[in-house]
Design a protein around this motif. Structure first.
Motif, PDB file in Angstrom:
ATOM      1  N   MET A  61       0.823  -1.210   0.000  1.00  0.00           N
ATOM      2  CA  MET A  61       0.000   0.000   0.000  1.00  0.00           C
ATOM      3  C   MET A  61       0.863   1.267   0.000  1.00  0.00           C
ATOM      4  N   LEU A  62       2.069   1.157   0.536  1.00  0.00           N
ATOM      5  CA  LEU A  62       2.946   2.329   0.594  1.00  0.00           C
ATOM      6  C   LEU A  62       3.315   2.844  -0.793  1.00  0.00           C
ATOM      7  N   SER A  63       3.210   1.966  -1.802  1.00  0.00           N
ATOM      8  CA  SER A  63       3.553   2.451  -3.146  1.00  0.00           C
ATOM      9  C   SER A  63       2.359   3.108  -3.838  1.00  0.00           C
ATOM     10  N   LEU A  64       1.236   3.192  -3.132  1.00  0.00           N
ATOM     11  CA  LEU A  64       0.043   3.817  -3.709  1.00  0.00           C
ATOM     12  C   LEU A  64       0.274   5.257  -4.191  1.00  0.00           C
ATOM     13  N   PRO A  65       0.978   6.105  -3.420  1.00  0.00           N
ATOM     14  CA  PRO A  65       1.170   7.483  -3.904  1.00  0.00           C
ATOM     15  C   PRO A  65       1.894   7.572  -5.238  1.00  0.00           C
ATOM     16  N   VAL A  78       1.278   5.414  -7.738  1.00  0.00           N
ATOM     17  CA  VAL A  78       0.330   5.006  -8.770  1.00  0.00           C
ATOM     18  C   VAL A  78      -0.867   5.953  -8.848  1.00  0.00           C
ATOM     19  N   VAL A  79      -1.350   6.391  -7.677  1.00  0.00           N
ATOM     20  CA  VAL A  79      -2.542   7.245  -7.687  1.00  0.00           C
ATOM     21  C   VAL A  79      -2.188   8.582  -8.336  1.00  0.00           C
ATOM     22  N   TYR A  88      -1.229   6.904   7.551  1.00  0.00           N
ATOM     23  CA  TYR A  88      -1.547   6.435   6.203  1.00  0.00           C
ATOM     24  C   TYR A  88      -3.039   6.162   6.056  1.00  0.00           C
ATOM     25  N   MET A 104      -4.416   9.083   3.862  1.00  0.00           N
ATOM     26  CA  MET A 104      -4.285   8.587   2.492  1.00  0.00           C
ATOM     27  C   MET A 104      -5.529   7.773   2.092  1.00  0.00           C
ATOM     28  N   LEU A 105      -5.859   6.766   2.916  1.00  0.00           N
ATOM     29  CA  LEU A 105      -6.947   5.876   2.531  1.00  0.00           C
ATOM     30  C   LEU A 105      -8.321   6.488   2.767  1.00  0.00           C
ATOM     31  N   LEU A 147      -9.436   8.836   0.061  1.00  0.00           N
ATOM     32  CA  LEU A 147      -9.767   8.118  -1.176  1.00  0.00           C
ATOM     33  C   LEU A 147     -11.097   7.380  -1.037  1.00  0.00           C
ATOM     34  N   ILE A 182       1.817   6.911 -18.083  1.00  0.00           N
ATOM     35  CA  ILE A 182       0.931   6.998 -16.917  1.00  0.00           C
ATOM     36  C   ILE A 182       0.856   8.422 -16.353  1.00  0.00           C
ATOM     37  N   MET A 187      -8.524   6.895 -12.195  1.00  0.00           N
ATOM     38  CA  MET A 187      -7.714   6.004 -11.355  1.00  0.00           C
ATOM     39  C   MET A 187      -7.788   4.559 -11.844  1.00  0.00           C
ATOM     40  N   THR A 231      -5.624   4.216 -14.858  1.00  0.00           N
ATOM     41  CA  THR A 231      -4.220   4.188 -14.450  1.00  0.00           C
ATOM     42  C   THR A 231      -3.838   2.824 -13.889  1.00  0.00           C
ATOM     43  N   PHE A 232      -4.708   2.286 -13.006  1.00  0.00           N
ATOM     44  CA  PHE A 232      -4.431   0.978 -12.395  1.00  0.00           C
ATOM     45  C   PHE A 232      -4.383  -0.103 -13.468  1.00  0.00           C
ATOM     46  N   PHE A 278      -1.186   0.100 -15.127  1.00  0.00           N
ATOM     47  CA  PHE A 278      -0.146  -0.296 -14.171  1.00  0.00           C
ATOM     48  C   PHE A 278      -0.048  -1.814 -14.067  1.00  0.00           C
TER      49      PHE A 278
END
Lengths: 278, 305
Positions: A111-115, A117-118, B26, B30-31, B34, B240, B285, B288-289, B292
């Motif tokens: 999850m830490l690599s999310l920034p 990709v997002v 986090y 972060m979550l 979102l 990307i 998103m 993008t995913f 990815f």
């Protein structure tokens, strides 16, 4: 050996016309816009693209522009604060992943690599929404530096995963036996962390602090969505100056930012080299 | 290591000390945002102009209406175009650097990386001044135009129409946006290709040339298949970020040449549609995913072979 061989004809593609042409085309293309900004920052004219003689006036104007100066101080404060917080959180996060095996460890690590990709714009609007709905009712105060807290939170959120990744790369090189030896010799968790693990991480700490500082200083998109009218950073201020009146003062301000970023990066590289040699 | 694994982690205060701050931060910053954005994309605005969660799919249906769908497709198309241009330029630049003499190599690399150190905003501003009507490119064109005019008078031919140079409008269209994306992404294409070219064992290339293949054939049949990982990573690093770029179309494209990020930003401006903006953000998103994971799958399959 292979390096020497690369210079042999007819394989040496750097001697061929197409790669050579493309290289110089790309270099000129990459530098031209930046150099023209710097040159026109010395322009003695109201318009940015018409040359009317050399002057330093734009720099004095930029220096005495209250809005610019305030934005500049804001940017440095935000970058310093978010670097410190990201560093603390990043160290904790990397140490946590290395030291402990716990439920959801792989999930947290990925999850830490999310920034990365997002998309920045999605992160920006999600934080805008979050701050608006959650912090909307709470007044954090509009006086300095309380007005910067939201931007600092946003910057820490996208900086600390990067810090954690840089430190993880270093801490994974560290032998677990040394930590066990420290415990056997009677160190507690606190001493083992501060006296045994932390000194080993020093080069990674410097690299990641530099990374966090420049990420924070350079960020535009996320700051754009989380800043208010009374909390403007340097890039956001330059952006609004570009929107309303494009004068060579903008060029002067941009040149200052270019010089600062280049100096910071060079300085950071020098410090890192010194640490690595020690 | 084994002993450490077996110890009871959850009883240790140190574990909680190191886990709560980063994981908590986090989760909250972060979550949570979102998740809120995701929930918002299923919401609708009521009479008091407040957003209520109604689990409606209306916003997604609106997002797939022609006006938004067109911008979305254009975003993908022009990002792909910018990536393709970057790939062509980046390949040759990387080729040049990796085959130049060892004492020049680090210098050429720094030359390519240096512009990347300046702020994105300033780089885009630089491109916009270059492309403007009184910018450098138009000045250069004017210079050549005047020279041709003089030549015309000498030779008595009519090559160019008009008596004065008319500057070309290069700003505020998709061409300017693509140019901006190429400008910003080029170092990200050059570096991965360079690093795989530099590791390449050139005896394969020599063998190909010795056996009579042309340079073109050697490059396409031998070199490019061998540096595919670098090319793939370069495409990933260019494509990307281009999909979600906001600043480049905002400053170079203007209202005529928008990308999906500008539409999202407008939905979050004053008096507009937050749920629709949330839906568009999540569509961006998901795209993008998808790319990815596509890249990751491609990498995994290639490594297996």
């Amino acid at each position: 050996m292979s390096k020497k061989k690369r210079q042999n004809e007819p394989l040496n593609y750097s001697k061929h016309i197409l790669p050579r042409l493309m290289f110089w085309f790309a270099v000129i293309m990459l530098f031209f816009p930046i150099i023209s900004i710097v040159i026109y920052s010395f322009n003695d004219s109201k318009r940015i693209t018409i040359w009317r003689g050399f002057t330093f006036n734009n720099y004095t104007k930029a220096f005495f522009d209250l809005g610019l100066r305030e934005a500049f101080i804001n940017s440095l404060t935000i970058a310093a604060a978010s670097t410190v917080i990201s560093l603390v959180l990043g160290i904790m996060s990397a140490y946590l992943l290395w030291r402990f095996r716990f439920w959801g460890r792989t999930f947290y690590g990925s999850m830490l690599s999310l920034p990365i990709v997002v998309p920045e714009i999605c992160m920006g609007v999600s934080l805008l929404l979050f701050f608006n709905k959650v912090f909307g009712g709470i007044s954090l105060g509009s006086s300095w530096p309380a007005n910067l807290i939201l931007i600092i939170i946003a910057h820490v959120t996208f900086c600390f995963p990067f810090v954690s990744m840089v430190i993880s790369a270093r801490i994974n090189l560290y032998s677990f036996d040394q930590l066990e030896a420290a415990f056997d010799l009677g160190a507690n968790e606190v001493r083992a962390f501060f006296d045994v693990v932390l000194p080993f991480l020093k080069p990674a700490l410097i690299a990641s602090a530099m990374l966090a500082f420049t990420l924070s200083l350079d960020d535009f998109v996320i700051t754009f969505f989380t800043s208010g009218p009374d909390s403007v950073t340097f890039p956001v201020k330059v952006y609004s100056m570009l929107r309303f009146s494009v004068t060579p003062v903008v060029n002067a301000a941009s040149t200052i930012l270019i010089v600062i970023t280049v100096l910071l990066t060079l300085g950071g590289m020098a410090v890192q080299k010194k640490v690595l040699i020690d | 290591m084994k002993n450490m694994k077996k110890e009871k982690v959850y009883k240790k205060p140190a574990f909680w000390f190191f886990s709560i701050p980063p994981v908590g931060w986090y989760g909250v910053f972060m979550l949570m945002p979102l998740i809120m954005l995701w929930a918002f994309s299923f919401g609708s605005t009521n009479e008091q102009f407040q957003v209520v969660l109604t689990w409606t799919t209306k916003n997604y249906l609106t997002a797939f209406q022609p006006i938004y769908l067109k911008i979305l497709l254009k975003t993908i198309l022009f990002s792909a175009l910018a990536t393709a241009i970057c790939l062509v330029i980046g390949f040759f630049v990387a080729l040049y650097i990796s085959f130049s003499s060892p004492q020049w190599k680090p210098f050429w690399l720094i030359l390519v990386i240096l512009p990347f150190w300046t702020n994105l905003l300033i780089r885009v501003f630089g491109v916009s001044t270059m492309l403007s009507n009184s910018g450098m490119i138009n000045k250069l064109l004017e210079f050549f135009w005047n020279k041709i005019k003089i030549l015309e008078e000498v030779l008595g031919w009519q090559i160019l129409s008009g008596d004065y140079f008319e500057p070309y409008d290069m700003l505020y269209n998709y061409g300017a946006v693509v140019a901006g994306m190429v400008y910003v992404s080029l170092p990200f294409m050059i570096l991965p290709i360079y690093s795989s070219l530099d590791k390449l064992d050139i005896s394969y290339l020599e063998a190909s040339l010795d056996l009579g293949a042309s340079h073109t054939r050697t490059i396409f049949k031998i070199m490019i298949p061998m540096i595919m990982p670098g090319i793939g990573f370069g495409i990933f690093l260019t494509f990307i970020p281009s999909l979600s770029t906001f600043l480049i179309p905002d400053m170079l494209g203007g209202p005529n040449a928008q990308m999906i990020a500008n539409v999202i930003q407008r939905q979050f401006g004053a008096g507009s549609n937050w749920p629709l903006g949330a839906a568009l953000s999540f569509i961006l998103m998901y795209i993008t995913f998808a790319f990815f994971f596509g890249h990751m799958l491609y990498g995994a399959r290639r490594d297996k072979r």
